[in-house]
Design an enzyme around this catalytic site. Structure first.
Site, short mmCIF file in Angstrom:
data_model
loop_
_atom_site.label_atom_id
_atom_site.label_comp_id
_atom_site.label_asym_id
_atom_site.label_seq_id
_atom_site.Cartn_x
_atom_site.Cartn_y
_atom_site.Cartn_z
N GLY A 159 -22.56 -20.64 -30.25
CA GLY A 159 -23.77 -20.60 -29.44
C GLY A 159 -24.62 -19.37 -29.69
O GLY A 159 -25.23 -18.82 -28.77
N ALA A 160 -24.70 -18.96 -30.95
CA ALA A 160 -25.36 -17.70 -31.29
C ALA A 160 -26.86 -17.82 -31.53
O ALA A 160 -27.50 -16.84 -31.91
CB ALA A 160 -24.70 -17.09 -32.53
N ASN A 161 -27.45 -18.99 -31.29
CA ASN A 161 -28.88 -19.14 -31.55
C ASN A 161 -29.75 -18.72 -30.36
O ASN A 161 -30.97 -18.64 -30.49
CB ASN A 161 -29.21 -20.58 -31.93
CG ASN A 161 -28.85 -21.57 -30.84
OD1 ASN A 161 -27.67 -21.82 -30.62
ND2 ASN A 161 -29.84 -22.13 -30.16
N GLY A 212 -29.69 -16.69 -26.03
CA GLY A 212 -28.97 -16.06 -24.94
C GLY A 212 -28.13 -14.87 -25.36
O GLY A 212 -28.45 -14.17 -26.31
N ILE A 213 -27.02 -14.66 -24.63
CA ILE A 213 -26.19 -13.50 -24.93
C ILE A 213 -25.49 -13.65 -26.27
O ILE A 213 -25.15 -12.65 -26.91
CB ILE A 213 -25.18 -13.22 -23.81
CG1 ILE A 213 -24.18 -14.35 -23.66
CG2 ILE A 213 -25.88 -12.94 -22.48
CD1 ILE A 213 -23.03 -14.01 -22.71
N GLY A 214 -25.28 -14.88 -26.73
CA GLY A 214 -24.69 -15.08 -28.05
C GLY A 214 -25.59 -14.55 -29.14
O GLY A 214 -25.14 -13.87 -30.08
N TYR A 227 -18.27 -26.40 -13.05
CA TYR A 227 -18.54 -25.21 -13.85
C TYR A 227 -17.51 -24.12 -13.55
O TYR A 227 -16.96 -23.49 -14.47
CB TYR A 227 -19.94 -24.68 -13.55
CG TYR A 227 -20.29 -23.41 -14.31
CD1 TYR A 227 -20.40 -23.42 -15.69
CD2 TYR A 227 -20.52 -22.21 -13.63
CE1 TYR A 227 -20.72 -22.26 -16.40
CE2 TYR A 227 -20.84 -21.05 -14.33
CZ TYR A 227 -20.93 -21.08 -15.71
OH TYR A 227 -21.24 -19.93 -16.40
N SER A 270 -16.96 -16.07 -16.79
CA SER A 270 -18.02 -15.88 -15.81
C SER A 270 -17.40 -15.45 -14.49
O SER A 270 -16.26 -15.80 -14.17
CB SER A 270 -18.79 -17.19 -15.61
OG SER A 270 -19.65 -17.12 -14.48
#
Length: 299
Positions: free
Chosen positions: A23-25, A27-29, A166, A140
């Protein structure tokens, strides 16, 4: 490295080391990947949308590679792992979804447990023979409202509650971290597992719940309360690079762990339940068909 008001400027040089960030595209990633690239790491962006991944990689300094990974599809997870060659220094299990309406993954899992936990469970175990330093799991503070439904992990009975689902998925992340570390220790492996949570950071997660009222409320809270995604990435960066023992959990140091610089933090009693962690591991193996790849050490 000292965690006192630690910032990305305290990162060591990481030349010659390879990091995979799911998920590096965005946000925090993305924020974490950018900082890792800045200090010389080779960063592999494991993303569902390759075009978005390539756009993100274009703004990351240093050597990058974009590979497709859909954590909601075990076939994609296997394809990613099967295509990996050579050493992998650090795997950062970052990607996730939050409080989405009831949906199913390609394999029939509830979307949040399927993406946030089961997809990463399979990916990590498949890549583990290549990992040389550590696995960092992004959890989280919402794990504190979670409970593991061992008899109905995928919400197939009764009413669906998106926030409870979640919370379950984030609690599963921490139980996975701890149980993976116990199994690595039993195999006499030097690989360690750490965890991190970003506090309350303004990211795209708050805009993808598919609920207009919920999205609007969280957007307003973001403007007055949330810290930046760059600050939210600091616990991940610290957990992925600092000299920490396995099963260490890192979060922000201020305002109830909602904001601030990284420090070692606590977790709920449910997140320390070894019996539940073991039972969840066994259930995860059954659901994904992926097992721990290392043998116990011979004493």
């Amino acid at each position: 490295m000292n965690s006192a008001k630690w910032t990305a400027q305290d990162l060591p040089r990481l030349d010659g080391r390879t990091f995979v960030v799911t998920g590096a595209n965005s946000g925090i990633g993305f924020a974490a990947a950018r900082e890792l690239g800045r200090v010389g790491a080779r960063v592999v962006l494991a993303v569902r949308d390759v075009a978005k991944g390539e756009a993100a990689a274009a703004s990351i300094p240093g050597e990058t590679e974009v590979r497709r990974l859909d954590l909601a599809d075990l076939e994609s997870v296997h394809a990613f792992a099967d295509g990996w060659e050579g050493d992998l220094d650090v795997l950062i299990d970052n990607a996730g979804v939050m409080a989405v309406p009831e949906q199913r993954t390609k394999d029939g899992f509830e979307m949040q447990i399927g993406t946030n936990h089961l997809g990463h469970f399979a990916l990590t175990n498949l890549l583990l023979p290549h990992v040389r330093d550590r696995v960092t799991v992004v959890a989280s503070a919402a794990h504190r409202m979670g409970a593991i439904r061992l008899d109905d992990l995928n919400w197939e009975r009764g009413s669906y509650h998106r926030w409870r689902a979640y919370g379950q998925s984030k609690l599963a992340n921490l139980l996975f971290m701890s149980e993976l570390q116990r199994r690595l220790d039993a195999a006499a492996s030097d690989v360690r597992v750490t965890g991190a949570h970003p506090g309350y950071a303004a990211t795209n997660l708050q805009h993808r719940t598919e609920n207009i009222v919920q999205n609007t409320i969280m957007a307003a809270v973001n403007r007055v309360w949330a810290q930046s995604e760059e600050m939210g990435a600091l616990p991940t960066l610290y957990a992925a690079t600092a000299d920490l023992p396995g099963d260490t959990y890192v979060g922000p140091d201020s305002l109830g762990e909602q904001r601030g610089h990284p420090k070692v933090v606590g977790r709920s009693g449910a997140a320390r339940d070894e019996e539940t962690a073991q039972r969840l591991w066994e259930l995860s193996e059954e659901l994904t068909g992926v097992a721990f790849p290392l043998s116990p050490a011979v004493v």
